[in-house]
Design an enzyme around this catalytic site. Structure first.
Site, PDB file in Angstrom:
ATOM      1  N   LYS A 188     -15.986   2.317  23.574  1.00 40.87           N
ATOM      2  CA  LYS A 188     -16.452   3.320  22.502  1.00 40.87           C
ATOM      3  C   LYS A 188     -18.067   3.623  23.044  1.00 40.87           C
ATOM      4  O   LYS A 188     -18.421   4.500  22.310  1.00 40.87           O
ATOM      5  CB  LYS A 188     -16.716   2.334  21.165  1.00 40.87           C
ATOM      6  CG  LYS A 188     -16.964   2.782  20.086  1.00 40.87           C
ATOM      7  CD  LYS A 188     -16.845   2.101  18.783  1.00 40.87           C
ATOM      8  CE  LYS A 188     -17.941   2.764  17.810  1.00 40.87           C
ATOM      9  NZ  LYS A 188     -17.608   1.679  16.498  1.00 40.87           N
ATOM     10  N   ASP A 246     -22.336  -2.620  20.050  1.00 39.31           N
ATOM     11  CA  ASP A 246     -23.089  -2.325  19.110  1.00 39.31           C
ATOM     12  C   ASP A 246     -24.162  -3.472  19.261  1.00 39.31           C
ATOM     13  O   ASP A 246     -25.340  -3.167  19.082  1.00 39.31           O
ATOM     14  CB  ASP A 246     -22.277  -2.351  17.860  1.00 39.31           C
ATOM     15  CG  ASP A 246     -21.371  -3.487  17.750  1.00 39.31           C
ATOM     16  OD1 ASP A 246     -21.218  -4.476  18.491  1.00 39.31           O
ATOM     17  OD2 ASP A 246     -20.382  -3.386  16.669  1.00 39.31           O
ATOM     18  N   ASP A 249     -16.653   3.994  11.798  1.00 39.34           N
ATOM     19  CA  ASP A 249     -15.343   3.911  12.535  1.00 39.34           C
ATOM     20  C   ASP A 249     -14.303   4.936  11.630  1.00 39.34           C
ATOM     21  O   ASP A 249     -14.623   5.092  10.519  1.00 39.34           O
ATOM     22  CB  ASP A 249     -14.581   2.400  12.370  1.00 39.34           C
ATOM     23  CG  ASP A 249     -15.468   1.531  13.620  1.00 39.34           C
ATOM     24  OD1 ASP A 249     -16.168   2.175  14.379  1.00 39.34           O
ATOM     25  OD2 ASP A 249     -15.557   0.305  13.240  1.00 39.34           O
ATOM     26  N   GLU A 252      -4.450   4.011  14.773  1.00 41.21           N
ATOM     27  CA  GLU A 252      -5.352   4.631  13.697  1.00 41.21           C
ATOM     28  C   GLU A 252      -4.923   5.888  13.217  1.00 41.21           C
ATOM     29  O   GLU A 252      -5.136   6.884  13.743  1.00 41.21           O
ATOM     30  CB  GLU A 252      -6.708   4.510  14.478  1.00 41.21           C
ATOM     31  CG  GLU A 252      -7.287   3.316  14.953  1.00 41.21           C
ATOM     32  CD  GLU A 252      -8.607   3.678  15.722  1.00 41.21           C
ATOM     33  OE1 GLU A 252      -9.525   2.772  15.900  1.00 41.21           O
ATOM     34  OE2 GLU A 252      -8.827   4.609  16.466  1.00 41.21           O
ATOM     35  N   ASP A 257     -10.467   9.630  21.149  1.00 41.38           N
ATOM     36  CA  ASP A 257     -10.223   9.182  22.596  1.00 41.38           C
ATOM     37  C   ASP A 257      -8.646   9.041  22.850  1.00 41.38           C
ATOM     38  O   ASP A 257      -8.266   8.661  23.999  1.00 41.38           O
ATOM     39  CB  ASP A 257     -10.878   7.743  22.676  1.00 41.38           C
ATOM     40  CG  ASP A 257     -12.233   7.858  23.414  1.00 41.38           C
ATOM     41  OD1 ASP A 257     -12.629   8.894  23.756  1.00 41.38           O
ATOM     42  OD2 ASP A 257     -12.656   6.691  23.915  1.00 41.38           O
TER      43      ASP A 257
END
Length: 709
Positions: A299, A489, A323, A118, A147
């Site tokens: 997460k 989620d 995100d 990412e 993280d």
């Protein structure tokens, strides 16, 4: 404001969508499925078991077809009563008598976990798009959870905070239609001033605007150059005040690092005008403490840390989470969400507000079946007509008190509703500051005095983000994001619905948020495997939708809607078995289908034609091509026999104690945020998002639902 005035200023409308023809088609396919089952059962009874091998094939086929019928019924239930919500953000000024200060504050959460998968440039674009939303700057705060504990990510955000001081006023002054710099400059390179957000046609763009636009583009390119040239080791070697905390830090074992990169309150002394209008919202970097001896809960754990950190710093009653690759595509996204959060007579109807996932830069005709347009338009709108859309993990506005486990109708401010200090301590932990902030949210009383200097609360924020802070509390169970599944989620959304809350679907035009879908087959399958693993963990836990429906306030039809996605991995063995029946019968000279000369052959033939016509019709109705439909059918077979099957086996092995699930981060495609539109096949990200395709389609004939990036 009186109820009469509110009626005149209705902020949202719940509009049922007509679906009569589709309902008839649903029933037609169902009748063919039932006819097939009846024919299969009668044939087995009449055969009397004369041919054992043939009977075995027909019994296996009967079991699989019965399962397919159940899946079809689940999808029928989910799609039966579709609705959409129309929002009117232009009426908010009248609703609040023109006083923007009465709008609720919003804490915005961005999560990233791996600086290589990412890239920091992706995260920076998302953050900048959020900082530039059309909303009072003093009411917004952005928290970034890293993280990966990356000095490069922290450096990139620090540079972005400086760039935002130029970018935010520029976008608001010129009314930019999209506020992520990479999308703004890419989409505007092929059009006139209107496409650039400057208003009017190309002939109306004056020299001053063109100079400002060029200067801003150069500033952005320089920002990207600095971020991409930054190296982890060189930043840490500096050892100066900015990155000293990263020295010796390991991504799996390090203390908490929290940095206030920009405090909006500090800008208020510069000028009242800037503070009220073009000010930059606060930006805070958070890398929670990690220890090899403590569970981190993926997460969900990061989201709970952000919830606690924001509670002791800004404590906004509304929280938005996205995100790192899902930027705000509609600058009025927060205002549209407020129409749903504030526009109902009873807040129970909007416990959270979820925006459907849309994607930019997607490949033509969705060759890997990982874009979500059909899912959200058909199944998503249908579930919105029940107890509400699922929580999809990104692009969601939450009420903080709902995440704190407050049931509907509680917290009216009465003394009898106010929990004791010991009750709050047991639930939220030992931090006095967190307890006081939670009390103000739960009881809807006036919040504690705003923190004048966010840096003065950093030590408190570090305390509540420690690994051991949650021990003996309700975090991860009754409070915050729920632990126990890799799809935190869906699990958290189920808990909210089970408490009696409803949710609303946010679908403005243009879409509120755009994200990047994986552009390769392996990445897509990794994504599906992760989702399916988490969903089966839910089915096998105490959070099973049937148990929540029986013991709590999860409505039965909503329970069935959750099962549409929860049974994804369970479908794999049935679909694989049915797929192997053909090759087996061919080798063994058997048959599990009626011969073409037999009257019973008409039923499976009609079912095959009817279902595929139905499914193709859904794609056409969503303005997608027949090629997209074919690609999704193909990928559905591949996904079922690989990703879902592996997920099924993973959870089975975990259940018997032979394995543990591992969270796998999906690579975010950095090249989609670089280069000109011509380098990406002639389409800008914004244009690509306008035609984002969908994935849908279940086992031989049966539609699947939902997905998240």
């Amino acid at each position: 404001m009186t109820s009469a005035n509110k009626a005149k200023l209705q902020l949202q409308e719940r509009v049922p969508l007509p679906r009569t023809a589709w309902k008839l088609a649903d029933l037609a396919v169902l009748s063919l499925l039932l006819a097939l089952l009846a024919r299969r059962a009668s044939s087995l009874v009449s055969s009397g078991g004369t041919a054992a091998a043939c009977t075995w094939c027909w019994v296996a086929a009967l079991i699989c077809e019965a399962w397919f019928t159940v899946v079809w019924l689940l999808n029928m239930n989910a799609k039966w009563n579709p609705v959409r919500f129309v929002t009117h953000p232009e009426r908010l000024a009248g609703y609040w008598a023109g006083d923007d200060e009465l709008l609720p504050a919003v804490d915005m959460f961005v999560t990233t976990a791996d600086p290589k998968l990412e890239p920091a440039v992706v995260t920076v674009n998302t953050v900048l798009s959020l900082l530039a939303l059309d909303y009072p700057a003093g009411k917004l705060s952005c928290y970034v959870s890293d993280d990966g504990c990356s000095a490069v990510t922290c450096y990139a955000l620090r540079e972005a905070a400086e760039f935002a001081k130029l970018w935010v006023p520029f976008t608001r002054k010129h009314g930019a239609k999209v506020r992520a710099p990479f999308a703004y400059f890419s989409s505007s390179s092929g059009g006139g001033a209107a496409e650039r957000g400057g208003g009017g046609g190309a002939a109306d763009a004056d020299a001053e605007f063109l100079r400002a636009w060029t200067s801003m583009k150069n500033e952005y390119e320089e920002l990207v150059r600095r971020i991409e040239s930054a190296e982890e080791k060189s930043l840490v070697r500096r050892g100066d005040g900015a990155f000293a905390e990263f020295v010796g830090a390991d991504r799996g074992n390090h203390p908490t690092i929290i940095k206030v990169l920009w405090d909006n309150d500090s800008s208020k002394s510069e000028s009242d005008e800037q503070a009220a209008g073009d000010g930059v919202p606060s930006l805070i970097y958070v890398s929670r403490e990690k220890s090899r001896t403590q569970p981190h809960h993926f997460k969900a754990g990061a989201m709970n840390v952000l919830t606690r950190v924001s509670a002791v710093l800004t404590n906004a009653p509304i929280m938005l989470n996205v995100d790192c690759d899902m930027f705000a595509n509609n600058p009025q996204a927060a205002l549209h969400a407020m129409c749903l959060l504030l526009g109902f007579d009873d807040e129970v109807h909007s416990g959270f507000v979820q925006a459907p996932q849309r994607f930019y830069g997607g490949l033509a005709d969705d060759p890997f079946g990982n874009q979500m347009q059909v899912i959200f338009e058909k199944v998503g709108h249908g579930i919105a007509g029940l107890q509400g859309i699922f929580y999809c993990g990104t692009g969601c506005f939450h009420r903080r008190k709902v995440m704190y486990g407050v049931p509907p109708g509680s917290g009216t401010g009465a003394t009898k509703d106010s929990p004791s200090y010991k009750e709050l301590q047991k639930k939220f932990g030992s931090s006095k500051e967190l307890i006081e902030s939670a009390r103000s949210i739960i009881t809807s009383k006036e919040a504690p005095a705003a923190v004048a200097d966010l840096t003065s609360r950093v030590e408190v924020a570090k305390q509540v983000s420690a690994c051991s802070y949650e021990t003996g509390t309700s975090w991860g169970q009754e409070v915050g994001w729920v632990y126990g599944s890799m799809t935190e989620d869906v699990l958290t959304g189920q808990r909210i619905h089970a408490a009696g809350w409803r949710s609303a679907l946010l679908s403005p035009d243009p879409p509120a948020f755009l994200g990047g879908a994986p552009t390769g087959g392996p990445a897509s399958l990794t994504q599906y495997k992760r989702w399916a693993t988490g969903l089966l963990e839910i089915v096998l836990s105490r959070h099973n939708p049937f148990l929540l429906s029986a013991s709590k306030r999860l409505r039965f039809r909503q329970c069935l809607a959750y099962l549409v996605i929860d049974v994804w991995p369970v479908r794999a063995p049935f679909e694989l078995c049915y797929a192997l029946l053909g090759p087996y019968c061919l080798i063994a000279n058997r048959s599990f289908l009626p011969k073409a000369s037999e009257p019973g052959f008409v039923v499976p033939l009609a079912l095959f034609l009817a279902y595929n016509a139905y499914n193709l019709g859904e794609y056409v109705d969503c303005r997608l091509s027949a090629r997209a439909w074919w690609n999704n059918q193909r990928m559905q077979r591949i996904t079922s026999s690989s990703a879902w099957l592996l997920a099924f086996l993973t959870v089975v092995l975990k259940t018997v104690g032979l394995s543990e699930t591992v969270f796998e981060v999906t690579r975010k495609e950095q090249q989609q945020q670089q280069g000109s539109p011509s380098e990406r096949g002639g389409r800008s990200p914004v244009a690509a998002a306008a035609r984002a395709s969908g994935s849908s389609c279940a086992a031989p004939g049966f539609c699947s639902a939902s997905g998240r990036s």
